[in-house]
Enzyme design. Sequence first.
Site, PDB file in Angstrom:
ATOM      1  N   ASN A  11       8.362  -1.371   9.443  1.00  0.00           N
ATOM      2  CA  ASN A  11       8.016  -0.610   8.188  1.00  0.00           C
ATOM      3  C   ASN A  11       8.403   0.722   8.862  1.00  0.00           C
ATOM      4  O   ASN A  11       6.809   1.344   8.760  1.00  0.00           O
ATOM      5  CB  ASN A  11       7.040  -0.705   6.695  1.00  0.00           C
ATOM      6  CG  ASN A  11       6.892  -0.228   5.985  1.00  0.00           C
ATOM      7  OD1 ASN A  11       8.218   1.111   5.652  1.00  0.00           O
ATOM      8  ND2 ASN A  11       5.806  -0.017   5.169  1.00  0.00           N
ATOM      9  N   LYS A  13       8.516   3.367   7.414  1.00  0.00           N
ATOM     10  CA  LYS A  13       8.133   4.796   5.760  1.00  0.00           C
ATOM     11  C   LYS A  13       8.785   5.746   6.058  1.00  0.00           C
ATOM     12  O   LYS A  13       9.894   5.045   6.207  1.00  0.00           O
ATOM     13  CB  LYS A  13       6.522   4.843   6.098  1.00  0.00           C
ATOM     14  CG  LYS A  13       5.088   3.168   6.384  1.00  0.00           C
ATOM     15  CD  LYS A  13       4.446   3.765   5.704  1.00  0.00           C
ATOM     16  CE  LYS A  13       3.897   2.785   6.375  1.00  0.00           C
ATOM     17  NZ  LYS A  13       2.338   2.816   6.549  1.00  0.00           N
ATOM     18  N   HIS A 101       5.082  -1.847  -2.060  1.00  0.00           N
ATOM     19  CA  HIS A 101       3.968  -1.863  -0.819  1.00  0.00           C
ATOM     20  C   HIS A 101       3.520  -0.847  -1.442  1.00  0.00           C
ATOM     21  O   HIS A 101       3.002  -0.428  -3.213  1.00  0.00           O
ATOM     22  CB  HIS A 101       5.227  -0.979   0.310  1.00  0.00           C
ATOM     23  CG  HIS A 101       3.817  -0.753   1.575  1.00  0.00           C
ATOM     24  ND1 HIS A 101       2.939   0.931   0.833  1.00  0.00           N
ATOM     25  CD2 HIS A 101       4.116  -1.028   2.244  1.00  0.00           C
ATOM     26  CE1 HIS A 101       2.133   0.164   2.372  1.00  0.00           C
ATOM     27  NE2 HIS A 101       2.709  -0.301   2.403  1.00  0.00           N
ATOM     28  N   GLU A 103       2.027   1.847  -1.054  1.00  0.00           N
ATOM     29  CA  GLU A 103       1.869   2.589  -1.365  1.00  0.00           C
ATOM     30  C   GLU A 103       2.855   3.251  -2.400  1.00  0.00           C
ATOM     31  O   GLU A 103       2.322   4.126  -3.120  1.00  0.00           O
ATOM     32  CB  GLU A 103       2.441   3.874   0.252  1.00  0.00           C
ATOM     33  CG  GLU A 103       1.120   3.750   1.588  1.00  0.00           C
ATOM     34  CD  GLU A 103       1.969   3.717   2.754  1.00  0.00           C
ATOM     35  OE1 GLU A 103       3.381   3.735   2.589  1.00  0.00           O
ATOM     36  OE2 GLU A 103       1.321   3.335   3.534  1.00  0.00           O
ATOM     37  N   GLU A 173      -1.516  -7.244   2.806  1.00  0.00           N
ATOM     38  CA  GLU A 173      -1.673  -6.075   3.836  1.00  0.00           C
ATOM     39  C   GLU A 173      -2.912  -5.522   2.674  1.00  0.00           C
ATOM     40  O   GLU A 173      -2.501  -4.677   1.843  1.00  0.00           O
ATOM     41  CB  GLU A 173      -0.640  -4.705   3.097  1.00  0.00           C
ATOM     42  CG  GLU A 173       0.893  -5.387   3.745  1.00  0.00           C
ATOM     43  CD  GLU A 173       1.753  -3.855   4.325  1.00  0.00           C
ATOM     44  OE1 GLU A 173       1.935  -4.000   5.583  1.00  0.00           O
ATOM     45  OE2 GLU A 173       2.148  -3.845   3.226  1.00  0.00           O
ATOM     46  N   GLY A 179      -2.877   1.710   8.501  1.00  0.00           N
ATOM     47  CA  GLY A 179      -2.828   2.719   8.488  1.00  0.00           C
ATOM     48  C   GLY A 179      -3.774   3.803   9.273  1.00  0.00           C
ATOM     49  O   GLY A 179      -4.107   5.013   9.946  1.00  0.00           O
ATOM     50  N   SER A 219      -3.016  -2.143  10.575  1.00  0.00           N
ATOM     51  CA  SER A 219      -2.879  -1.486  11.532  1.00  0.00           C
ATOM     52  C   SER A 219      -2.695  -3.178  12.388  1.00  0.00           C
ATOM     53  O   SER A 219      -3.103  -3.426  13.340  1.00  0.00           O
ATOM     54  CB  SER A 219      -4.275  -1.490  11.461  1.00  0.00           C
ATOM     55  OG  SER A 219      -4.596  -0.031  11.244  1.00  0.00           O
TER      56      SER A 219
HETATM   57  P1  PGA Z   1       0.599   0.632   9.669  1.00  0.00           P
HETATM   58  O1  PGA Z   1       1.159   0.508   8.298  1.00  0.00           O
HETATM   59  O2  PGA Z   1       0.637  -0.702  10.098  1.00  0.00           O
HETATM   60  O3  PGA Z   1       0.778   2.003   9.960  1.00  0.00           O
HETATM   61  O4  PGA Z   1      -1.110   0.358   9.264  1.00  0.00           O
HETATM   62  C1  PGA Z   1       1.207  -1.554   7.734  1.00  0.00           C
HETATM   63  C2  PGA Z   1       2.365  -0.967   6.506  1.00  0.00           C
HETATM   64  O5  PGA Z   1       1.736  -0.121   5.917  1.00  0.00           O
HETATM   65  O6  PGA Z   1       3.189  -1.965   5.745  1.00  0.00           O
END
Ligand code: PGA
Length: 258
Positions: A11, A13, A101, A103, A173, A179, A219
């Site tokens: 992803n 983003k 997601h 976000e 998630e 992140g 992560s």
């Molecule tokens: P990350 O993000 O691997 O940077 O923790 C995962 C995601 O939001 O899909």
Amino acid sequence: MPARKPLISGNWKMNLNHFEATSTLDKLRYLLTKDDYEAVDVSVHAPFTDIRTVQTFLESEKVSISIGAQNCHWETNGAFTGEIAPGMLAKLNVAYVIVGHSERREIFGETDIEVARKVTAVFANGMTPILCCGETLAEREGEATHGKVTGQVHAGIDALSAEQVAAMVIAYEPIWAIGTGRTASSEDAQQVCAWIRAKVAEMKGADAAAAVRIQYGGSVKGTNAAELMAQPDIDGALVGGAALDADEFARIVQYRLA
Ligand code: PGA
């Protein structure tokens, strides 16, 4: 029970413009092998402005990475300034669309009802939704993880047939792990993925539960992918930060060689 083929999804983003997307894919083209694609399905979820470039590159170079998107609208067309219709993505050979997601839910206020509409629209356009769910740190500490996650899954799959659920992907998630460098322990991740599968079984039957692929995200890195992927109810990874680096993403895809 048929084996579930793992799906590792990058992803991106709001990162990588279309030039950077091409150079990242060019590196992956050399790093990933036929054996990798036989063992694992791989998708990259690019920003909308990259997707045509990603399609051209993957198809002309015959790379077996599936094209993904990060979001879409639920309507077919019309006066929705700034939105992208699922049919537009399908025309670019997008195979998977991330829906709901955290976000999108937290920053853009997407609701369970909107997420469910998007899941249905993705299916209606011949693509596969990756339905995201996950709890905040406060919810985890307040022992509200089960209710939050199963509630999001319930809302996201309620209107679907058992066959659709069997074909889709659910990504667990935990928001506190996205992140942050803080990964859920493989036991915690497994426990929630098992709850999700049990919820699918209760709502859509044992066959759908046995077939649905459940990814873990938060992560994921080359160093923890193998342990997460060894869990019986984890069938893949949704990778954010580590997917921006071709070498690191390849290490995750090649977790079985670790
Ligand atoms: P990350 O993000 O691997 O940077 O923790 C995962 C995601 O939001 O899909």
